[in-house]
Scaffold this motif. Structure first.
Motif, mmCIF file in Angstrom:
data_model
loop_
_atom_site.group_PDB
_atom_site.id
_atom_site.type_symbol
_atom_site.label_atom_id
_atom_site.label_comp_id
_atom_site.label_asym_id
_atom_site.label_seq_id
_atom_site.Cartn_x
_atom_site.Cartn_y
_atom_site.Cartn_z
ATOM 1 N N LEU A 37 -20.614 -21.409 -0.367
ATOM 2 C CA LEU A 37 -19.510 -20.453 -0.327
ATOM 3 C C LEU A 37 -19.007 -20.117 -1.727
ATOM 4 O O LEU A 37 -18.573 -18.988 -1.987
ATOM 5 N N ALA A 38 -19.088 -21.098 -2.626
ATOM 6 C CA ALA A 38 -18.625 -20.894 -3.999
ATOM 7 C C ALA A 38 -19.656 -20.196 -4.871
ATOM 8 O O ALA A 38 -19.411 -19.983 -6.061
ATOM 9 N N GLY A 39 -20.819 -19.848 -4.306
ATOM 10 C CA GLY A 39 -21.835 -19.146 -5.077
ATOM 11 C C GLY A 39 -22.610 -20.024 -6.024
ATOM 12 O O GLY A 39 -23.149 -19.541 -7.029
ATOM 13 N N GLN A 40 -22.705 -21.335 -5.695
ATOM 14 C CA GLN A 40 -23.389 -22.271 -6.583
ATOM 15 C C GLN A 40 -24.899 -22.284 -6.400
ATOM 16 O O GLN A 40 -25.605 -22.934 -7.166
ATOM 17 N N GLY A 41 -25.397 -21.603 -5.383
ATOM 18 C CA GLY A 41 -26.828 -21.588 -5.137
ATOM 19 C C GLY A 41 -27.115 -21.179 -3.709
ATOM 20 O O GLY A 41 -26.239 -20.648 -3.001
ATOM 21 N N VAL A 42 -28.353 -21.450 -3.281
ATOM 22 C CA VAL A 42 -28.796 -21.097 -1.937
ATOM 23 C C VAL A 42 -28.984 -22.383 -1.142
ATOM 24 O O VAL A 42 -29.664 -23.306 -1.605
ATOM 25 N N ALA A 43 -28.388 -22.450 0.024
ATOM 26 C CA ALA A 43 -28.452 -23.669 0.833
ATOM 27 C C ALA A 43 -29.200 -23.391 2.128
ATOM 28 O O ALA A 43 -29.104 -22.293 2.696
ATOM 29 N N LEU A 44 -29.945 -24.380 2.582
ATOM 30 C CA LEU A 44 -30.592 -24.314 3.893
ATOM 31 C C LEU A 44 -29.644 -24.996 4.868
ATOM 32 O O LEU A 44 -29.545 -26.230 4.883
ATOM 33 N N LEU A 45 -28.958 -24.185 5.670
ATOM 34 C CA LEU A 45 -27.840 -24.719 6.438
ATOM 35 C C LEU A 45 -27.960 -24.397 7.917
ATOM 36 O O LEU A 45 -28.674 -23.474 8.333
ATOM 37 N N SER A 46 -27.203 -25.178 8.687
ATOM 38 C CA SER A 46 -27.101 -24.960 10.134
ATOM 39 C C SER A 46 -26.399 -23.638 10.400
ATOM 40 O O SER A 46 -25.257 -23.419 9.977
ATOM 41 N N LEU A 47 -27.076 -22.754 11.132
ATOM 42 C CA LEU A 47 -26.467 -21.472 11.461
ATOM 43 C C LEU A 47 -25.311 -21.632 12.442
ATOM 44 O O LEU A 47 -24.437 -20.776 12.516
ATOM 45 N N LEU A 48 -25.301 -22.728 13.187
ATOM 46 C CA LEU A 48 -24.179 -22.987 14.079
ATOM 47 C C LEU A 48 -22.922 -23.301 13.286
ATOM 48 O O LEU A 48 -21.842 -22.790 13.572
ATOM 49 N N LEU A 49 -23.067 -24.124 12.242
ATOM 50 C CA LEU A 49 -21.902 -24.545 11.473
ATOM 51 C C LEU A 49 -21.369 -23.434 10.580
ATOM 52 O O LEU A 49 -20.165 -23.380 10.313
ATOM 53 N N VAL A 50 -22.230 -22.574 10.079
ATOM 54 C CA VAL A 50 -21.773 -21.512 9.172
ATOM 55 C C VAL A 50 -21.660 -20.166 9.889
ATOM 56 O O VAL A 50 -21.481 -19.132 9.239
#
Length: 313
Positions: free
Chosen positions: A231-244
């Motif tokens: 969210l802070a623009g620190q990079g690209v994350a592989l994240l749970s689409l449910l959580l985000v």
């Protein structure tokens, strides 16, 4: 230790002043007028002051009595309110649910108001723990487990399946998969190392990308920290689409391209002999309804309109 007169004498005095009558005070307290008079006399002897002027058909409170009365009246009122509050809490139904810190913070907490609207008579208490909690006792009623199962010795209700994809702040202006080389990869540590964990290594293999180191970037011990970094623009994350999901819908994060990896499934688990079966059924129905309403399908490029057009390398 507080050196206080007997409670019975204080109650008798407070009622007698309020009614200005030993007889009516006795009726309220379910005792005889003589008993009220005796209790008041004990209090007078204890304090060394006269509290009532006694006349054949009435009693008159003295100045000392009127000084003492409001303090006792307010005190008894406070006792009554506190006792009613405790009794009300015991009468209300409650349920304690354990979940990981990330799931509690990102999914459950924003939906507390929804649960209260659906079940106003049921108090939900959240317990955040990244380690599985024991459900054989009575402190924790149920838990959200994330995995493939099975969960021996527990009743497990399957909830939603999870999916993972690269997400980032729209400020990073990612258009193509090749743009990944311009930004750090954000990782979080899985509690168990398994070959089928949805990691950057698996994603790069499935995307057919070479030349990007799967372990490079920044590693967080907590999944929620990885989300905050994205969210802070620190990079690209592989994240749970449910959580985000809410962040994707608001545009705070974008999913610029695929592929999408299959994650694990959320389950609601509880002990077979869990005592609050009606409350657990209500919780299960609510969880399923909420997850069905906001199910994240494994599609490419959720986020901004511009991101949805960028689906190829």
């Amino acid at each position: 230790m507080r050196k206080l007169p007997p409670l019975a004498s204080l109650r008798a005095f407070e009622a007698a002043v309020r009614h200005l009558s030993f007889k009516r005070a006795a009726e309220e307290l379910a005792v005889t007028p003589t008993a009220v008079s005796h209790q008041v006399r004990q209090l007078e002897d204890r304090l060394g002051v006269r509290l009532f002027e006694r006349h054949p058909r009435q009693v008159v409170a003295t100045a000392a009595a009127m000084e003492l009365y409001p303090v006792l009246r307010d005190g008894f009122d406070a006792f009554a309110r506190a006792l009613d509050s405790v009794a009300d809490r015991r009468a209300r139904r409650s349920l304690t649910l354990s979940a990981t810190s990330a799931f509690a913070a990102r999914w459950l907490v924003p939906r507390i108001a929804s649960f209260r609207r659906a079940h106003p008579g049921l108090d939900l208490r959240l317990h955040a723990s990244d380690e599985p909690v024991r459900l054989e006792g009575r402190d924790i009623d149920a838990a959200i487990r994330y995995g493939r199962g099975p969960y021996p010795g527990l009743v497990a209700l399957p909830l939603a399946a999870d999916h993972f994809a690269p997400v980032c702040s729209p400020a990073l202006l990612l258009r193509r998969r090749a743009d990944l080389a311009r930004w750090p990869q954000l990782h979080f540590e899985w509690r168990h190392r398994r070959a089928d964990n949805p990691t950057w290594r698996r994603w790069l293999e499935q995307a057919g990308m070479r030349g990007v180191l799967p372990e490079s970037g920044v590693v967080f011990s907590d999944e929620n920290h990885a989300i905050q970094a994205a969210l802070a623009g620190q990079g690209v994350a592989l994240l749970s689409l449910l959580l985000v999901g809410p962040d994707l819908r608001s545009g705070a994060l974008v999913q610029p391209f695929g592929p999408v990896l299959e994650g694990y499934r959320y389950h609601l688990v509880h002990a077979p002999d869990a005592p609050r079966r009606d409350e657990l059924a209500a919780l299960a129905d609510w969880l399923q309804a909420e997850m069905n309403a906001e199910a994240v399908a494994p599609t490419v490029a959720r986020g901004s309109r511009r991101a949805r057009r960028a689906g190829s390398a």
